[in-house]
Scaffold this motif. Structure first.
Motif, PDB file in Angstrom:
ATOM      1  N   SER A  93      24.210 -66.467  25.679  1.00 45.51           N
ATOM      2  CA  SER A  93      23.876 -67.227  24.746  1.00 45.51           C
ATOM      3  C   SER A  93      25.974 -68.415  24.804  1.00 45.51           C
ATOM      4  O   SER A  93      26.236 -69.452  24.807  1.00 45.51           O
ATOM      5  CB  SER A  93      24.501 -66.770  22.766  1.00 45.51           C
ATOM      6  OG  SER A  93      25.806 -65.579  23.281  1.00 45.51           O
ATOM      7  N   GLN A  94      26.349 -67.741  25.949  1.00 44.06           N
ATOM      8  CA  GLN A  94      28.027 -68.070  26.110  1.00 44.06           C
ATOM      9  C   GLN A  94      26.519 -69.544  26.455  1.00 44.06           C
ATOM     10  O   GLN A  94      27.656 -70.231  26.988  1.00 44.06           O
ATOM     11  CB  GLN A  94      28.308 -67.421  26.815  1.00 44.06           C
ATOM     12  CG  GLN A  94      28.954 -68.294  27.384  1.00 44.06           C
ATOM     13  CD  GLN A  94      30.187 -66.890  28.670  1.00 44.06           C
ATOM     14  OE1 GLN A  94      28.946 -65.698  28.926  1.00 44.06           O
ATOM     15  NE2 GLN A  94      31.031 -67.294  29.603  1.00 44.06           N
ATOM     16  N   THR A 106      23.789 -71.385  25.923  1.00 40.43           N
ATOM     17  CA  THR A 106      24.015 -72.379  25.654  1.00 40.43           C
ATOM     18  C   THR A 106      25.305 -73.294  25.132  1.00 40.43           C
ATOM     19  O   THR A 106      24.857 -74.950  24.651  1.00 40.43           O
ATOM     20  CB  THR A 106      23.761 -71.959  23.463  1.00 40.43           C
ATOM     21  OG1 THR A 106      22.476 -70.894  23.645  1.00 40.43           O
ATOM     22  CG2 THR A 106      23.399 -72.731  22.934  1.00 40.43           C
ATOM     23  N   LEU A 107      26.502 -73.051  24.571  1.00 41.86           N
ATOM     24  CA  LEU A 107      27.572 -73.905  24.730  1.00 41.86           C
ATOM     25  C   LEU A 107      27.860 -74.694  25.612  1.00 41.86           C
ATOM     26  O   LEU A 107      28.254 -75.840  25.895  1.00 41.86           O
ATOM     27  CB  LEU A 107      28.586 -72.646  24.177  1.00 41.86           C
ATOM     28  CG  LEU A 107      28.806 -72.218  23.211  1.00 41.86           C
ATOM     29  CD1 LEU A 107      29.803 -71.359  22.685  1.00 41.86           C
ATOM     30  CD2 LEU A 107      28.420 -73.301  21.963  1.00 41.86           C
ATOM     31  N   GLN A 161      24.283 -82.415  21.824  1.00 42.69           N
ATOM     32  CA  GLN A 161      25.231 -81.734  21.615  1.00 42.69           C
ATOM     33  C   GLN A 161      26.614 -82.476  20.946  1.00 42.69           C
ATOM     34  O   GLN A 161      27.423 -82.889  22.023  1.00 42.69           O
ATOM     35  CB  GLN A 161      24.865 -80.475  22.089  1.00 42.69           C
ATOM     36  CG  GLN A 161      26.394 -79.073  21.651  1.00 42.69           C
ATOM     37  CD  GLN A 161      26.394 -77.540  22.677  1.00 42.69           C
ATOM     38  OE1 GLN A 161      27.407 -77.265  22.452  1.00 42.69           O
ATOM     39  NE2 GLN A 161      25.612 -77.283  23.269  1.00 42.69           N
ATOM     40  N   ARG A 201      35.631 -75.901  20.765  1.00 43.06           N
ATOM     41  CA  ARG A 201      35.065 -74.785  21.261  1.00 43.06           C
ATOM     42  C   ARG A 201      35.812 -73.846  21.441  1.00 43.06           C
ATOM     43  O   ARG A 201      35.033 -72.519  21.616  1.00 43.06           O
ATOM     44  CB  ARG A 201      34.984 -75.536  23.150  1.00 43.06           C
ATOM     45  CG  ARG A 201      34.857 -74.765  24.504  1.00 43.06           C
ATOM     46  CD  ARG A 201      33.248 -74.520  23.666  1.00 43.06           C
ATOM     47  NE  ARG A 201      32.381 -73.867  24.545  1.00 43.06           N
ATOM     48  CZ  ARG A 201      32.063 -73.709  25.887  1.00 43.06           C
ATOM     49  NH1 ARG A 201      31.809 -75.256  26.059  1.00 43.06           N
ATOM     50  NH2 ARG A 201      31.831 -73.928  26.973  1.00 43.06           N
ATOM     51  N   GLN A 254      33.760 -72.314  18.620  1.00 45.48           N
ATOM     52  CA  GLN A 254      32.543 -71.545  19.150  1.00 45.48           C
ATOM     53  C   GLN A 254      32.862 -70.729  19.826  1.00 45.48           C
ATOM     54  O   GLN A 254      32.308 -69.207  20.116  1.00 45.48           O
ATOM     55  CB  GLN A 254      31.371 -72.816  20.085  1.00 45.48           C
ATOM     56  CG  GLN A 254      31.423 -73.869  18.717  1.00 45.48           C
ATOM     57  CD  GLN A 254      30.829 -75.084  19.509  1.00 45.48           C
ATOM     58  OE1 GLN A 254      31.552 -75.453  20.885  1.00 45.48           O
ATOM     59  NE2 GLN A 254      29.792 -75.518  19.259  1.00 45.48           N
ATOM     60  N   ASP A 255      33.848 -70.212  20.271  1.00 50.28           N
ATOM     61  CA  ASP A 255      34.042 -69.320  21.968  1.00 50.28           C
ATOM     62  C   ASP A 255      34.194 -68.051  20.975  1.00 50.28           C
ATOM     63  O   ASP A 255      34.231 -66.673  21.397  1.00 50.28           O
ATOM     64  CB  ASP A 255      34.510 -69.705  22.729  1.00 50.28           C
ATOM     65  CG  ASP A 255      34.223 -70.152  23.424  1.00 50.28           C
ATOM     66  OD1 ASP A 255      33.137 -70.555  24.011  1.00 50.28           O
ATOM     67  OD2 ASP A 255      35.692 -71.048  24.265  1.00 50.28           O
ATOM     68  N   GLN A 310      31.295 -66.442  19.163  1.00 50.01           N
ATOM     69  CA  GLN A 310      30.561 -66.259  20.390  1.00 50.01           C
ATOM     70  C   GLN A 310      30.643 -64.984  20.579  1.00 50.01           C
ATOM     71  O   GLN A 310      30.311 -63.547  21.316  1.00 50.01           O
ATOM     72  CB  GLN A 310      30.317 -66.993  21.387  1.00 50.01           C
ATOM     73  CG  GLN A 310      29.578 -67.233  21.903  1.00 50.01           C
ATOM     74  CD  GLN A 310      29.857 -65.826  23.276  1.00 50.01           C
ATOM     75  OE1 GLN A 310      30.579 -65.765  24.118  1.00 50.01           O
ATOM     76  NE2 GLN A 310      27.790 -65.264  23.508  1.00 50.01           N
ATOM     77  N   ASN A 311      32.413 -64.493  20.389  1.00 49.39           N
ATOM     78  CA  ASN A 311      32.761 -63.435  21.167  1.00 49.39           C
ATOM     79  C   ASN A 311      33.378 -62.002  19.991  1.00 49.39           C
ATOM     80  O   ASN A 311      32.323 -61.138  21.009  1.00 49.39           O
ATOM     81  CB  ASN A 311      34.150 -63.368  21.752  1.00 49.39           C
ATOM     82  CG  ASN A 311      34.453 -64.359  23.361  1.00 49.39           C
ATOM     83  OD1 ASN A 311      34.019 -64.404  23.238  1.00 49.39           O
ATOM     84  ND2 ASN A 311      35.186 -65.344  23.188  1.00 49.39           N
ATOM     85  N   SER A 344      26.062 -67.663  19.817  1.00 48.58           N
ATOM     86  CA  SER A 344      26.766 -69.291  19.898  1.00 48.58           C
ATOM     87  C   SER A 344      26.376 -70.010  18.624  1.00 48.58           C
ATOM     88  O   SER A 344      25.261 -69.980  18.256  1.00 48.58           O
ATOM     89  CB  SER A 344      26.194 -69.636  20.929  1.00 48.58           C
ATOM     90  OG  SER A 344      24.537 -69.806  21.035  1.00 48.58           O
ATOM     91  N   PRO A 354      26.086 -74.253  19.110  1.00 52.56           N
ATOM     92  CA  PRO A 354      26.524 -75.302  18.863  1.00 52.56           C
ATOM     93  C   PRO A 354      25.768 -76.494  18.212  1.00 52.56           C
ATOM     94  O   PRO A 354      24.553 -75.977  17.119  1.00 52.56           O
ATOM     95  CB  PRO A 354      24.853 -75.071  20.284  1.00 52.56           C
ATOM     96  CG  PRO A 354      24.417 -74.616  19.647  1.00 52.56           C
ATOM     97  CD  PRO A 354      25.142 -73.132  18.795  1.00 52.56           C
TER      98      PRO A 354
END
Length: 335
Positions: A189-190, A192-193, A235, A245, A248-249, A252-253, A258, A260
């Motif tokens: 998924s990382q 994907t961004l 995107q 970002r 988003q990060d 995701q973490n 993720s 996007p």
């Protein structure tokens, strides 16, 4: 912004293709939440005769995604998947024969937004997989989070995907007689961004678990690059350091999911919506990298094979990029 509407006089086949892809996108985006919502409603209104048997089944069946899954050939043969494949359209390209007496790990790149190429080529009966690789069975490994969603997990497994856990991959590669392929979308998924048209950024430098599993089981590694995967969506610009970002990060973490902000085309208009663009996808299967079984690989052995894998992946990209419209100066970026 000029709005372009899809013409009503386009062939019926194209409308069916668009509907098939829209169904797949909505299923991916919503069916997990719908399954959870249905179970919550059944419990709230005390439909015990429905939810208790299912929860009992869920406990009994919990390990199935890590034990080869439960694919149904008739689901993989739905005509809908033919329309899905023809929408882009989608092609599988073989560069070298594989020995059905061995097991393999296909490292799939790039992740893109919905890994359409991985699903279309390795989870439906309308790709050329069985013709190009006779004697093989492919297992697409996806995030185990999806198998936590009631009801949706049953539908997902019926199409062939299994968990991406170490236990699941080991189960596939441990099958005697060979002929098994673990398809792993390595960027996760990382990556994907990082998915943007015309960009080829792969999150691979810190991903070495698949290398250790390959060594442990003696499974040959095969780099796979899906040309066109990053062209399906645009995107919202999210460079490192931007507020978007950063959010988003963080998500995701914390969750492994993720988020996007994407857009492409719609069902009735061409320039805005959630349906991917009609861009051809060429999923090219590279040369196998022989791996000698090493039950307890050292960090040095893992690092050496990891470097070899990245070199082979780069060669695959450079050898084929010109055929699929990528400028000669473009190259892969590993991060």
């Amino acid at each position: 912004m000029k709005i372009e509407f899809a013409l009503l006089n386009v062939p019926l086949a194209r409308h069916l293709q668009t509907a098939a892809v829209l169904q797949a996108v909505l299923t991916f985006l919503l069916m997990g939440q719908v399954g959870i919502g249905i179970m919550v409603m059944l419990i709230m209104y005390n439909y015990w005769f429905l939810y208790i048997p299912y929860l009992a089944w869920l406990c009994y069946d919990w390990q199935t995604p890590e034990q080869g899954g439960r694919r149904w050939n008739w689901v993989q043969s739905w005509t809908m998947w033919k329309h899905f494949k023809d929408y882009f359209p989608m092609y599988l390209v073989k560069t070298q024969d594989l020995d059905p007496g061995h097991n393999y790990i296909f490292g799939f790149h790039p992740h893109g937004i919905f890994v359409a190429g991985a699903f279309g080529n390795f989870c439906t009966n309308y790709s050329d997989f069985k013709k190009l690789f006779p004697g093989f069975t492919s297992y697409l490994h996806v995030s185990k989070i999806w198998f936590w969603c009631p009801l949706f997990r049953e539908y997902l497994m019926s199409n062939g995907p299994v968990s991406v856990s170490k236990k699941s991959v080991s189960h596939v590669l441990s099958k005697n007689g060979g002929g098994n392929i673990s398809v792993i979308v390595l960027g996760g998924s990382q990556e994907t961004l990082e998915s943007q048209p015309g960009k080829f950024i792969l999150c691979l430098l810190q991903r070495k678990g698949f290398i250790k599993i390959a060594l442990t089981h003696g499974a040959s590694l095969v780099p796979v690059f899906s040309f066109g995967e990053n062209e399906l969506y645009k995107q919202i610009n999210n460079p490192k350091g931007s507020w978007l970002r950063t959010v988003q990060d963080t998500v995701q973490n914390l969750t492994g999911i993720s988020l996007p902000l994407i857009y492409a085309r719609g069902f009735f208009r061409y320039n805005f919506g959630i349906i991917p663009y009609r861009k051809p996808i060429y999923t090219v299967v590279g040369r196998p990298i022989p791996v000698r079984q090493t039950l307890h690989p050292t960090p040095e052995q893992i690092e050496e094979l990891h470097q070899t894998y990245m070199e082979e992946l780069r060669k695959l990209f450079n050898e084929h990029k010109g055929k699929y419209g990528i400028p000669e100066h473009e190259t892969l970026v590993f991060k």
